[in-house]
Design an enzyme around this catalytic site. Structure first.
Site, PDB file in Angstrom:
ATOM      1  N   ASN A   6       0.855  -1.199   0.000  1.00  0.00           N
ATOM      2  CA  ASN A   6       0.000   0.000   0.000  1.00  0.00           C
ATOM      3  C   ASN A   6       0.883   1.239   0.000  1.00  0.00           C
ATOM      4  O   ASN A   6       2.107   1.152  -0.020  1.00  0.00           O
ATOM      5  CB  ASN A   6      -0.949  -0.026   1.206  1.00  0.00           C
ATOM      6  CG  ASN A   6      -0.182  -0.078   2.513  1.00  0.00           C
ATOM      7  OD1 ASN A   6       0.495   0.867   2.873  1.00  0.00           O
ATOM      8  ND2 ASN A   6      -0.250  -1.216   3.205  1.00  0.00           N
TER       9      ASN A   6
ATOM     10  N   ASP B  62      -3.679 -10.169  13.187  1.00  0.00           N
ATOM     11  CA  ASP B  62      -3.908  -8.750  13.488  1.00  0.00           C
ATOM     12  C   ASP B  62      -2.996  -8.368  14.659  1.00  0.00           C
ATOM     13  O   ASP B  62      -3.236  -8.746  15.813  1.00  0.00           O
ATOM     14  CB  ASP B  62      -5.386  -8.515  13.832  1.00  0.00           C
ATOM     15  CG  ASP B  62      -5.692  -7.026  13.871  1.00  0.00           C
ATOM     16  OD1 ASP B  62      -4.898  -6.271  14.474  1.00  0.00           O
ATOM     17  OD2 ASP B  62      -6.722  -6.620  13.299  1.00  0.00           O
TER      18      ASP B  62
ATOM     19  N   PHE C  88      -4.308   2.797  15.057  1.00  0.00           N
ATOM     20  CA  PHE C  88      -4.750   3.800  14.086  1.00  0.00           C
ATOM     21  C   PHE C  88      -5.912   3.207  13.300  1.00  0.00           C
ATOM     22  O   PHE C  88      -6.051   1.986  13.227  1.00  0.00           O
ATOM     23  CB  PHE C  88      -3.612   4.165  13.121  1.00  0.00           C
ATOM     24  CG  PHE C  88      -2.735   5.280  13.619  1.00  0.00           C
ATOM     25  CD1 PHE C  88      -1.858   5.075  14.663  1.00  0.00           C
ATOM     26  CD2 PHE C  88      -2.798   6.542  13.030  1.00  0.00           C
ATOM     27  CE1 PHE C  88      -1.062   6.100  15.144  1.00  0.00           C
ATOM     28  CE2 PHE C  88      -2.004   7.573  13.496  1.00  0.00           C
ATOM     29  CZ  PHE C  88      -1.132   7.363  14.547  1.00  0.00           C
TER      30      PHE C  88
HETATM   31  O1  PMT Z   1       2.845   6.191   6.596  1.00  0.00           O
HETATM   32  P1  PMT Z   1       2.181   7.492   6.170  1.00  0.00           P
HETATM   33  O2  PMT Z   1       2.293   7.729   4.686  1.00  0.00           O
HETATM   34  O3  PMT Z   1       2.663   8.663   6.986  1.00  0.00           O
HETATM   35  O4  PMT Z   1       0.614   7.367   6.459  1.00  0.00           O
HETATM   36  C1  PMT Z   1       0.184   7.187   7.771  1.00  0.00           C
HETATM   37  C2  PMT Z   1      -0.954   6.156   7.855  1.00  0.00           C
HETATM   38  C3  PMT Z   1      -2.153   6.676   7.077  1.00  0.00           C
HETATM   39  C4  PMT Z   1      -0.507   4.804   7.286  1.00  0.00           C
HETATM   40  C5  PMT Z   1      -1.283   5.987   9.385  1.00  0.00           C
HETATM   41  O5  PMT Z   1      -1.621   7.224   9.934  1.00  0.00           O
HETATM   42  C6  PMT Z   1      -2.442   5.035   9.613  1.00  0.00           C
HETATM   43  O6  PMT Z   1      -3.593   5.410   9.595  1.00  0.00           O
HETATM   44  N1  PMT Z   1      -2.089   3.738   9.857  1.00  0.00           N
HETATM   45  C7  PMT Z   1      -3.075   2.643   9.974  1.00  0.00           C
HETATM   46  C8  PMT Z   1      -3.506   2.248   8.624  1.00  0.00           C
HETATM   47  C9  PMT Z   1      -4.372   1.039   8.618  1.00  0.00           C
HETATM   48  O7  PMT Z   1      -4.005   0.053   8.048  1.00  0.00           O
HETATM   49  O8  PMT Z   1      -5.461   1.117   9.291  1.00  0.00           O
HETATM   50  P2  PMT Z   1      -6.499  -0.114   9.493  1.00  0.00           P
HETATM   51  O9  PMT Z   1      -7.767   0.575   9.807  1.00  0.00           O
HETATM   52  O10 PMT Z   1      -6.487  -1.022   8.331  1.00  0.00           O
HETATM   53  O11 PMT Z   1      -5.931  -0.882  10.753  1.00  0.00           O
HETATM   54  C10 PMT Z   1      -6.360  -0.594  12.074  1.00  0.00           C
HETATM   55  C11 PMT Z   1      -5.234  -0.802  13.035  1.00  0.00           C
HETATM   56  O12 PMT Z   1      -4.890  -2.182  13.063  1.00  0.00           O
HETATM   57  C12 PMT Z   1      -3.968  -0.058  12.722  1.00  0.00           C
HETATM   58  O13 PMT Z   1      -3.412   0.361  13.925  1.00  0.00           O
HETATM   59  C13 PMT Z   1      -3.082  -1.128  12.070  1.00  0.00           C
HETATM   60  O14 PMT Z   1      -1.700  -0.869  12.285  1.00  0.00           O
HETATM   61  C14 PMT Z   1      -3.532  -2.359  12.813  1.00  0.00           C
HETATM   62  N2  PMT Z   1      -3.394  -3.614  12.066  1.00  0.00           N
HETATM   63  C15 PMT Z   1      -4.131  -3.836  10.952  1.00  0.00           C
HETATM   64  C16 PMT Z   1      -4.049  -5.061  10.319  1.00  0.00           C
HETATM   65  C17 PMT Z   1      -3.173  -6.050  10.834  1.00  0.00           C
HETATM   66  N3  PMT Z   1      -3.066  -7.222  10.251  1.00  0.00           N
HETATM   67  N4  PMT Z   1      -2.462  -5.790  11.938  1.00  0.00           N
HETATM   68  C18 PMT Z   1      -2.546  -4.597  12.568  1.00  0.00           C
HETATM   69  O15 PMT Z   1      -1.879  -4.361  13.581  1.00  0.00           O
END
Ligand code: PMT
Length: 400
Positions: free
Chosen positions: A211, A307, A325
């Site tokens: 991504n 996750d 996030f």
């Molecule tokens: O890196 P930049 O270009 O500065 O951009 C920053 C960002 C937009 C990437 C950052 O601010 C952000 O929002 N990161 C989380 C992006 C994301 O994947 O969100 P999500 O809604 O899909 O995931 C929710 C949370 O679960 C996040 O904390 C993610 O790190 C975590 N996650 C998700 C999937 C997974 N398999 N394991 C995780 O830990």
């Protein structure tokens, strides 16, 4: 009394049209009580006059390494020792390159070599010059040595180009310096693990799913914690960023690798922050050889990745204060609140990514939610946003 009262600041100016803005910066610094001594490179003197700078700073302006009069008044080594902080605005591509290789061929470069004071650079140059890999390499290597960057901003440039390379506004540079002087080492003893950047999920030896995360937000959070004395472990996917000063970095590629390192780290840290954009799925069978083109369609079978933040949030023992996030394109608050509860987090930082201006961007805004409350942080640079976010995380961590 203002925060900059009696602070001794050397203001370096290099050759660039943005030099005219530095006059306003000096005015702001003096108004806040700082003592400012200005050093001009020969090229800078083509853009602003020593007379103006002397009048604004209230001190003689230094220009030459080989000026016997100036050396009598305050020699260059004396000036280097006098400085509590050196800020160079504008910092040209040429100066950044010379600073990186340690040249001492003018007064300002010599002073930077001779000082033990922190150095801040506010780059200003044409967007193409800024984007060049050699300039980026120079900047990254300076950052690794602890030299801090303010900006640059994106926008219309004096040459008519549009892009990243405009010097930050005087007020932004002033705020960053103010912030530097107000930072205290109040987080010594606190251990923080942060995930940042994207993950790469291999399809075959030459292809992957990923991504647009650049890592900027996560790296800025790491830097903001480290500046306050916290011990920071940054678990990063593949990004093109310099490791922030005093931060331990562990590079990973896939979600599974990130999961393993993150779970090992989480139990050793007081706070765990999941800023990485982790791939939710990976390819079920990674091909050992490059997949050859055949029919008009092809199908990849994907399986769910672990996750990471949810597994940390659900730890039964040694669970750190866990921050996630949420990057959402719709129903931002609802989805963020849902993740806060489902992943058993202490706080979630919601990003509205519907306008396509968060991944890879210089600026961002956040909505924060925790079980009993919420807050919002207005749009600003990721560096500034990270400073505000760290304040909020520490506040909630202490409250818990
Ligand atoms: O890196 P930049 O270009 O500065 O951009 C920053 C960002 C937009 C990437 C950052 O601010 C952000 O929002 N990161 C989380 C992006 C994301 O994947 O969100 P999500 O809604 O899909 O995931 C929710 C949370 O679960 C996040 O904390 C993610 O790190 C975590 N996650 C998700 C999937 C997974 N398999 N394991 C995780 O830990």
């Amino acid at each position: 009394m203002t925060t900059l009262q009696n602070k001794r600041i050397v203001m370096g100016i290099t050759g660039g049209i943005a030099a005219y803005k530095t006059i306003e910066l000096i005015r702001l610094l003096r108004k806040a009580g700082a003592e400012v001594r200005t050093v001009l490179t020969p090229a800078a003197a083509e853009f602003v006059t020593p007379l103006t700078l002397q009048a604004i700073s209230g001190n003689p302006v230094s220009q030459s390494l080989l000026d016997p009069q100036a050396e009598l008044a305050m020699g260059h080594i004396e000036l280097a020792k006098w400085a509590e902080l050196v800020v160079i605005a504008p910092a040209s591509a040429d100066f950044i390159a010379r600073l990186n290789v340690g040249m001492a061929n003018d007064l300002l470069a010599t002073l930077c070599l001779a000082t033990s004071a922190p150095i801040f650079l506010a780059p200003a140059m044409n967007q193409q010059m800024y984007a060049q890999s050699v300039t980026q390499h120079n900047i990254q290597s300076l950052q690794q040595r602890g030299i801090q960057l303010i900006g640059p901003n994106s926008g219309e440039q004096a040459c008519g180009d549009v892009g990243l390379g405009r010097m930050s506004e005087p007020q932004e540079i002033f705020s960053a310096l103010l912030q530097h002087f107000s930072v205290t080492q109040d987080l010594v003893g606190l251990n923080v693990a942060i995930t940042a950047g994207p993950t790469q999920e291999a399809i075959d030896p030459v292809r992957y799913i990923s991504n647009h995360s650049s890592g900027k937000m996560g790296f800025a959070i790491a830097a903001a914690f480290a500046q306050r004395g916290a011990k920071v472990t940054l678990i990063s996917g593949p990004v093109n960023l310099a490791t922030p000063h005093q931060v331990t970095r562990i590079d990973v590629l896939s979600a599974q690798e990130m999961w393993q390192i993150a779970l090992e780290s989480a139990v050793k840290n007081h706070i765990f922050i999941a800023c990485a954009a982790v791939a939710d799925y990976r390819v079920a069978e990674v091909a050992a050889q490059k997949i050859k083109k055949s029919g008009d369609e092809m199908q990849l079978r994907l399986v769910k990745n672990p996750d990471i933040v949810s597994d940390v949030g659900h730890l039964a023992e040694n669970r750190p204060f866990t921050v996630g996030f949420a990057a959402e394109t719709q129903q931002v608050e609802q989805y963020a609140q849902d993740k806060l509860a489902r992943k058993k987090l202490d706080m979630i930082c919601a990003n509205d990514v519907s306008n396509g201006q968060v991944f890879g961007a210089e600026q961002n805004a956040l909505m924060l939610f925790w079980p009993q409350g919420s807050a919002s942080l207005a749009k600003t640079t990721k560096t500034q946003l990270a400073i505000q976010l760290v304040n909020k995380i520490v506040e909630r961590y202490k409250a818990k």
